[in-house]
Motif scaffolding. Structure first.
Motif, mmCIF file in Angstrom:
data_model
loop_
_atom_site.group_PDB
_atom_site.id
_atom_site.type_symbol
_atom_site.label_atom_id
_atom_site.label_comp_id
_atom_site.label_asym_id
_atom_site.label_seq_id
_atom_site.Cartn_x
_atom_site.Cartn_y
_atom_site.Cartn_z
ATOM 1 N N PHE A 69 0.841 -1.197 0.000
ATOM 2 C CA PHE A 69 0.000 0.000 0.000
ATOM 3 C C PHE A 69 0.871 1.240 0.000
ATOM 4 O O PHE A 69 1.798 1.365 0.809
ATOM 5 N N VAL A 70 0.579 2.167 -0.919
ATOM 6 C CA VAL A 70 1.273 3.463 -0.982
ATOM 7 C C VAL A 70 0.235 4.537 -0.677
ATOM 8 O O VAL A 70 -0.723 4.725 -1.435
ATOM 9 N N ILE A 118 6.556 13.435 -3.328
ATOM 10 C CA ILE A 118 6.200 12.187 -3.998
ATOM 11 C C ILE A 118 6.995 12.043 -5.291
ATOM 12 O O ILE A 118 7.356 10.923 -5.689
ATOM 13 N N GLU A 119 7.302 13.155 -5.934
ATOM 14 C CA GLU A 119 8.158 13.086 -7.125
ATOM 15 C C GLU A 119 9.575 12.685 -6.733
ATOM 16 O O GLU A 119 10.208 11.854 -7.387
ATOM 17 N N ILE A 125 10.843 4.463 -4.453
ATOM 18 C CA ILE A 125 9.740 3.522 -4.604
ATOM 19 C C ILE A 125 10.079 2.482 -5.658
ATOM 20 O O ILE A 125 9.833 1.276 -5.480
ATOM 21 N N ARG A 126 10.676 2.925 -6.757
ATOM 22 C CA ARG A 126 11.080 1.993 -7.810
ATOM 23 C C ARG A 126 12.072 0.959 -7.281
ATOM 24 O O ARG A 126 11.954 -0.241 -7.541
ATOM 25 N N ASN A 127 13.055 1.425 -6.516
ATOM 26 C CA ASN A 127 14.066 0.509 -5.977
ATOM 27 C C ASN A 127 13.463 -0.455 -4.958
ATOM 28 O O ASN A 127 13.821 -1.636 -4.918
ATOM 29 N N ARG A 151 0.828 8.649 -8.036
ATOM 30 C CA ARG A 151 1.876 9.237 -8.883
ATOM 31 C C ARG A 151 3.177 8.470 -8.716
ATOM 32 O O ARG A 151 3.859 8.139 -9.694
ATOM 33 N N GLY A 152 3.531 8.208 -7.461
ATOM 34 C CA GLY A 152 4.779 7.505 -7.194
ATOM 35 C C GLY A 152 4.741 6.064 -7.660
ATOM 36 O O GLY A 152 5.684 5.584 -8.305
ATOM 37 N N LEU A 153 3.650 5.358 -7.355
ATOM 38 C CA LEU A 153 3.580 3.939 -7.690
ATOM 39 C C LEU A 153 3.545 3.709 -9.198
ATOM 40 O O LEU A 153 4.285 2.865 -9.714
#
Length: 283
Positions: A69-70, A118-119, A125-127, A151-153
């Motif tokens: 969950f994000v 979040i940007e 988040i990717r890592n 946005r992040g996910l």
């Protein structure tokens, strides 16, 4: 990035969709585990120990499932932990619940700062996603994002799968709840890439009652992907569920986890894997 395990308790008389907390109207001035959802402990772990523990816990489950969950804007770490526990409990989720907490300012006035954060968090988040998918040994992974967390996910997932397409086979479902993303950007840039690259089922929950997304539209001057007031976002490969009218709370922004009907639909989705057209609770 830091890793750890949170212990959260749910009261015996818990109501689906609620995060019970103290109320001055009931003369409650501190948390009581018998009445409230309580975050008890936060135990930090080294990265390797965290994933080792996660693998062991997932291996003990019958389904070998996990969800990530994000959270969205204006959400503290503690609130994200409690929300994750509540979602897992209400869904009767028979796997391990994980959440990614990015540095929200946890303030209504901190919106622009949250947008920047979040940007900034997208790379992390990717890592984390790469490690989470590849090191958890889970057989079914559900990815869930709310509001600005979408946005992040979404961007992190697109970047990751573009580089490591083999990881997508572990992903069972992607659930995007009330995304605070420019609707046209979502339709033109984000959704088509997710559909073509990730190639996994995507469910989008929207509502015309969402006052938080109406405020975001006013601020940005453009409709948001999670706001169905002007038109419902429809993209090939994405199942859009209109949740208008199901949430009577002040902002109607957290309906994906606050309302029995949507929680029941997500439960049906996870339990049966049925697509929207075949889920009876939607009719």
């Amino acid at each position: 990035m830091k890793y750890g395990i949170c212990e959260v308790s749910i009261p015996h008389d818990h109501k689906i969709g609620e995060i019970e907390s103290p109320s001055i109207w009931r003369f409650e001035f501190k948390e009581d585990p018998e009445k409230h959802v309580v975050l008890h402990t936060i135990n930090l772990l080294e990265k390797d120990n965290f994933f080792s523990s996660l693998r062991k816990d997932i291996a003990k489950t019958e389904t070998k499932r996990t969800f990530l969950f994000v959270h969205g804007y204006n959400t503290s770490f503690g609130e994200a932990a409690k929300r994750t526990a509540q979602i897992s409990y209400d869904l009767l989720f028979d796997g391990k619940a994980v959440f990614y907490s990015w540095p929200s300012q946890e303030s209504l006035l901190g919106y622009s700062r949250d947008e920047a954060n979040i940007e900034w968090a997208q790379s992390n988040i990717r890592n984390f996603l790469e490690d989470y998918i590849s090191k958890s040994d889970a057989e079914e992974i559900y990815l869930v994002a709310h509001s600005m967390g979408n946005r992040g996910l979404t961007k992190a997932l697109i970047d990751l799968i573009s580089e490591r397409p083999e990881l997508r086979t572990k992903i069972k479902e992607i659930i995007l709840a009330a995304p605070d993303i420019d609707a046209e950007v979502f339709k033109r840039d984000i959704a088509p890439k997710m559909v073509s690259k990730v190639q996994r089922p995507i469910t989008l929950y929207v509502s015309s009652d969402d006052l938080a997304l109406k405020a975001s539209k006013h601020l940005h001057g453009t409709p948001r992907a999670g706001d169905s007031a002007n038109e419902i976002v429809v993209v090939d490969g994405v199942e859009t569920i209109d949740a208008t009218g199901v949430d009577t709370s002040f902002l109607s922004h957290s309906y994906f986890a606050d309302t029995n009907s949507i929680i029941s639909d997500i439960f049906d989705l996870i339990k049966t894997g049925k697509r929207a057209f075949n889920r009876c609770l939607l009719y």
